[in-house]
Design a protein around this motif. Structure first.
Motif, PDB file in Angstrom:
ATOM      1  N   ARG A  55     -13.776   7.598  17.142  1.00 55.12           N
ATOM      2  CA  ARG A  55     -13.997   7.387  18.564  1.00 55.12           C
ATOM      3  C   ARG A  55     -15.256   8.132  18.970  1.00 55.12           C
ATOM      4  NH1 ARG A  55      -9.570   9.303  23.049  1.00 55.12           N
ATOM      5  NH2 ARG A  55     -10.224  11.345  22.234  1.00 55.12           N
ATOM      6  N   PHE A  56     -16.023   7.527  19.886  1.00 54.34           N
ATOM      7  CA  PHE A  56     -17.217   8.164  20.411  1.00 54.34           C
ATOM      8  C   PHE A  56     -16.965   8.607  21.845  1.00 54.34           C
ATOM      9  CE2 PHE A  56     -19.623   4.878  17.660  1.00 54.34           C
ATOM     10  CZ  PHE A  56     -19.510   5.687  16.537  1.00 54.34           C
ATOM     11  N   ILE A  57     -17.451   9.806  22.184  1.00 56.66           N
ATOM     12  CA  ILE A  57     -17.317  10.338  23.538  1.00 56.66           C
ATOM     13  C   ILE A  57     -18.690  10.727  24.059  1.00 56.66           C
ATOM     14  CG2 ILE A  57     -16.326  12.173  24.969  1.00 56.66           C
ATOM     15  CD1 ILE A  57     -13.918  12.211  23.153  1.00 56.66           C
ATOM     16  N   SER A  58     -18.965  10.320  25.297  1.00 51.75           N
ATOM     17  CA  SER A  58     -20.243  10.622  25.934  1.00 51.75           C
ATOM     18  C   SER A  58     -19.978  11.123  27.348  1.00 51.75           C
ATOM     19  CB  SER A  58     -21.121   9.366  25.977  1.00 51.75           C
ATOM     20  OG  SER A  58     -22.252   9.545  26.811  1.00 51.75           O
ATOM     21  N   SER A  59     -20.968  11.833  27.897  1.00 49.99           N
ATOM     22  CA  SER A  59     -20.812  12.326  29.279  1.00 49.99           C
ATOM     23  C   SER A  59     -21.943  11.838  30.163  1.00 49.99           C
ATOM     24  CB  SER A  59     -20.789  13.860  29.279  1.00 49.99           C
ATOM     25  OG  SER A  59     -22.002  14.369  28.754  1.00 49.99           O
ATOM     26  N   SER A  60     -22.537  10.725  29.802  1.00 49.64           N
ATOM     27  CA  SER A  60     -23.669  10.218  30.570  1.00 49.64           C
ATOM     28  C   SER A  60     -23.337   8.903  31.237  1.00 49.64           C
ATOM     29  CB  SER A  60     -24.885  10.015  29.647  1.00 49.64           C
ATOM     30  OG  SER A  60     -25.871   9.232  30.280  1.00 49.64           O
ATOM     31  N   GLY A  61     -23.552   8.840  32.549  1.00 48.31           N
ATOM     32  CA  GLY A  61     -23.387   7.583  33.262  1.00 48.31           C
ATOM     33  C   GLY A  61     -24.667   6.784  33.301  1.00 48.31           C
ATOM     34  N   GLY A  62     -25.692   7.259  32.619  1.00 48.82           N
ATOM     35  CA  GLY A  62     -26.983   6.586  32.603  1.00 48.82           C
ATOM     36  C   GLY A  62     -27.277   5.924  31.278  1.00 48.82           C
ATOM     37  N   TRP A 109     -23.061  16.394  36.496  1.00 47.18           N
ATOM     38  CA  TRP A 109     -23.030  16.077  35.063  1.00 47.18           C
ATOM     39  C   TRP A 109     -22.456  17.253  34.275  1.00 47.18           C
ATOM     40  CZ3 TRP A 109     -25.494  18.526  30.923  1.00 47.18           C
ATOM     41  CH2 TRP A 109     -25.302  17.908  29.687  1.00 47.18           C
ATOM     42  N   GLN A 110     -22.748  18.456  34.677  1.00 49.47           N
ATOM     43  CA  GLN A 110     -22.242  19.625  33.952  1.00 49.47           C
ATOM     44  C   GLN A 110     -20.715  19.619  33.920  1.00 49.47           C
ATOM     45  OE1 GLN A 110     -24.806  19.738  36.092  1.00 49.47           O
ATOM     46  NE2 GLN A 110     -26.450  20.375  34.704  1.00 49.47           N
ATOM     47  N   GLU A 111     -20.084  19.295  35.053  1.00 50.81           N
ATOM     48  CA  GLU A 111     -18.617  19.251  35.093  1.00 50.81           C
ATOM     49  C   GLU A 111     -18.091  18.090  34.254  1.00 50.81           C
ATOM     50  OE1 GLU A 111     -17.104  19.325  39.094  1.00 50.81           O
ATOM     51  OE2 GLU A 111     -18.544  20.839  39.717  1.00 50.81           O
ATOM     52  N   ALA A 112     -18.727  16.935  34.352  1.00 48.14           N
ATOM     53  CA  ALA A 112     -18.314  15.783  33.551  1.00 48.14           C
ATOM     54  C   ALA A 112     -18.473  16.080  32.062  1.00 48.14           C
ATOM     55  CB  ALA A 112     -19.145  14.557  33.937  1.00 48.14           C
ATOM     56  N   ASN A 113     -19.552  16.749  31.716  1.00 49.02           N
ATOM     57  CA  ASN A 113     -19.817  17.077  30.318  1.00 49.02           C
ATOM     58  C   ASN A 113     -18.763  18.035  29.767  1.00 49.02           C
ATOM     59  OD1 ASN A 113     -21.643  17.036  27.930  1.00 49.02           O
ATOM     60  ND2 ASN A 113     -21.868  19.206  28.423  1.00 49.02           N
ATOM     61  N   ALA A 114     -18.410  19.040  30.550  1.00 47.02           N
ATOM     62  CA  ALA A 114     -17.389  19.997  30.109  1.00 47.02           C
ATOM     63  C   ALA A 114     -16.049  19.289  29.893  1.00 47.02           C
ATOM     64  CB  ALA A 114     -17.249  21.113  31.139  1.00 47.02           C
ATOM     65  N   PHE A 115     -15.709  18.364  30.787  1.00 44.91           N
ATOM     66  CA  PHE A 115     -14.457  17.628  30.631  1.00 44.91           C
ATOM     67  C   PHE A 115     -14.508  16.728  29.393  1.00 44.91           C
ATOM     68  CE2 PHE A 115     -11.544  14.065  31.536  1.00 44.91           C
ATOM     69  CZ  PHE A 115     -10.360  14.785  31.708  1.00 44.91           C
ATOM     70  N   ALA A 116     -15.639  16.075  29.183  1.00 43.08           N
ATOM     71  CA  ALA A 116     -15.784  15.219  28.000  1.00 43.08           C
ATOM     72  C   ALA A 116     -15.586  16.022  26.721  1.00 43.08           C
ATOM     73  CB  ALA A 116     -17.162  14.552  28.008  1.00 43.08           C
TER      74      ALA A 116
END
Length: 310
Positions: A55-62, A109-116
Motif C-alpha cells: 500500500r502507498f501512503i501520501s500526504s499531498s493533496g497536490g 499539510w504538517q498536520e495531515a502529514n503527521a497523521f499519514a
C-alpha cells in the motif's frame, strides 16, 4: 515500462520574441497526472513495490499526491492520500478519479502529514513529495531526454518548492556532464524557503507560507537542494505572485496549456524579467505543470493581488 511519458521539447516563439533569445520548453505539464512529479514518484512506487510494499501512503493533496494515486492505480496498489482541510474540491475529485482513498485531516499539510505517517504499517510505503533520492533520480530523466535530442541549453529555469525538482535537474545535468549549465531556481515571495537557505548557508524554516503558489509552499527545503547550490552554479531568484499569476494567463494564450502559479513563476522570469538572463542565448524552461488549478481560480487570485505591489 516507466509510468511517466517522454514529454515534448519545443521552441516557444512567443517567449523567444519577448526575451530576445531562444527559449525552449520541456513540457512536463503534459505528464498523465499533470506534472513532472510522476517521474520520481513513479520510480519510487515501482521500487517500493519491488521491495514488498502492499500500500502507498501520501500526504499531498497536490501534484505529489496525484502522482502517487496515478502510480498506485497503474501498478494495482491501493493508495491513501491524507489532505488538509484547505485542499480544494477539485484536488480531492482528481484523487478519487485515480481510485485513491482520500482522508481529510488537520488545518495544515504538517498536520495531515503527521497523521499519514501514523497510518504506516509494516507493508506500507510512504511517498514523500520531494525529499527522497529515488525522486531526484527519476526527475533527472527529463534532462536525459533533453540531452538525447542534441539540444544543450545555456541555462535552465525551474521553480523551487521543497527542492525535489531542483535536486533532480542538477542530478540530470551532472550525469550528462553539463556541469557548466547554470540553473535559475525561482520562487514566489512568501514561499522562498530555498532563497532563505542560500542566504543563511543552512536550511531554515519559514514562519508561514503567504504565497498563492501553494505547491511551492514547503516551509523548509530539503538538505539536498542546498547541497546542490554548493556543487553546481545556481542563481536563486524571487518573483511576485502577481507576476506568476499573469504568466499563467499569458502562457495559456501563447501555448494553450494551463499551469499553476508554482509553474508560472518560472515562465514569469522570461515574460517579466528577461533582463536577468543577459549573456545566455539558449534558455530551457521546465514547464512543471499543475493539475489542480483552474483558470477561474487563477483569475480570482489575480483579482486579490492587483492591489499588491510587484
Amino acid at each position: 515500462m516507466a509510468l511517466h511519458i517522454e514529454t515534448p521539447l519545443v521552441e516557444s516563439r512567443p517567449l523567444s520574441l519577448i526575451a530576445e533569445r531562444s527559449v525552449y520548453l520541456k513540457l512536463d505539464a503534459l505528464q498523465p497526472p499533470g506534472s513532472f512529479k510522476i517521474r520520481g514518484i513513479g520510480l519510487a512506487c515501482e521500487t517500493y513495490l519491488a521491495r514488498g510494499a502492499q500500500r502507498f501512503i501520501s500526504s499531498s493533496g497536490g501534484n505529489a499526491g496525484l502522482a502517487v494515486a496515478y502510480a498506485g492505480r497503474r501498478l494495482g496498489v491501493p493508495v491513501i492520500v491524507v489532505v488538509p482541510e484547505t485542499t480544494s474540491n477539485k484536488a480531492k475529485e482528481l484523487l478519487r478519479m485515480e481510485d485513491a482513498e482520500v482522508i481529510v485531516y488537520g488545518a495544515s499539510w504538517q498536520e495531515a502529514n503527521a497523521f499519514a505517517q501514523s497510518l504506516l504499517g509494516e507493508t506500507d510505503a510512504f511517498l514523500h513529495p520531494f525529499d527522497d533520492p529515488l525522486l531526484w533520480q527519476g526527475h533527472a530523466s527529463m534532462i536525459d531526454e533533453v540531452a538525447q535530442t542534441g539540444y544543450k541549453p545555456d541555462a535552465v529555469l525551474l521553480s523551487v518548492g521543497g527542492g525535489g525538482l531542483l535536486s533532480g535537474v542538477v542530478e540530470g545535468l551532472q550525469r550528462n556532464k553539463w556541469h557548466d549549465v547554470p540553473v535559475f531556481a525561482i520562487e514566489t515571495e512568501g514561499a522562498a524557503s530555498f532563497h532563505a537557505a542560500v542566504n543563511a548557508g543552512h536550511t531554515v524554516e519559514l514562519d508561514s507560507i503567504t504565497s498563492v503558489a501553494t505547491s511551492l509552499g514547503a516551509k523548509r527545503v530539503c538538505e539536498r537542494a542546498l547541497q546542490c547550490a554548493k556543487e553546481h552554479p545556481i542563481h536563486s531568484v524571487v518573483i511576485s505572485d502577481k507576476n506568476a499569476l499573469a504568466a499563467c494567463e499569458r502562457f495559456l494564450d501563447d501555448h494553450r496549456i494551463l499551469v499553476e502559479p508554482a509553474c508560472g513563476v518560472s515562465l514569469a522570469m522570461v515574460y517579466d524579467h528577461a533582463q536577468m538572463l543577459e549573456g545566455y542565448k539558449n534558455i530551457l524552461v521546465i514547464v512543471c505543470g499543475g493539475a489542480t488549478t483552474t483558470i477561474d481560480q487563477i483569475r480570482d487570485w489575480s483579482g486579490k493581488n492587483r492591489i499588491q505591489p510587484c
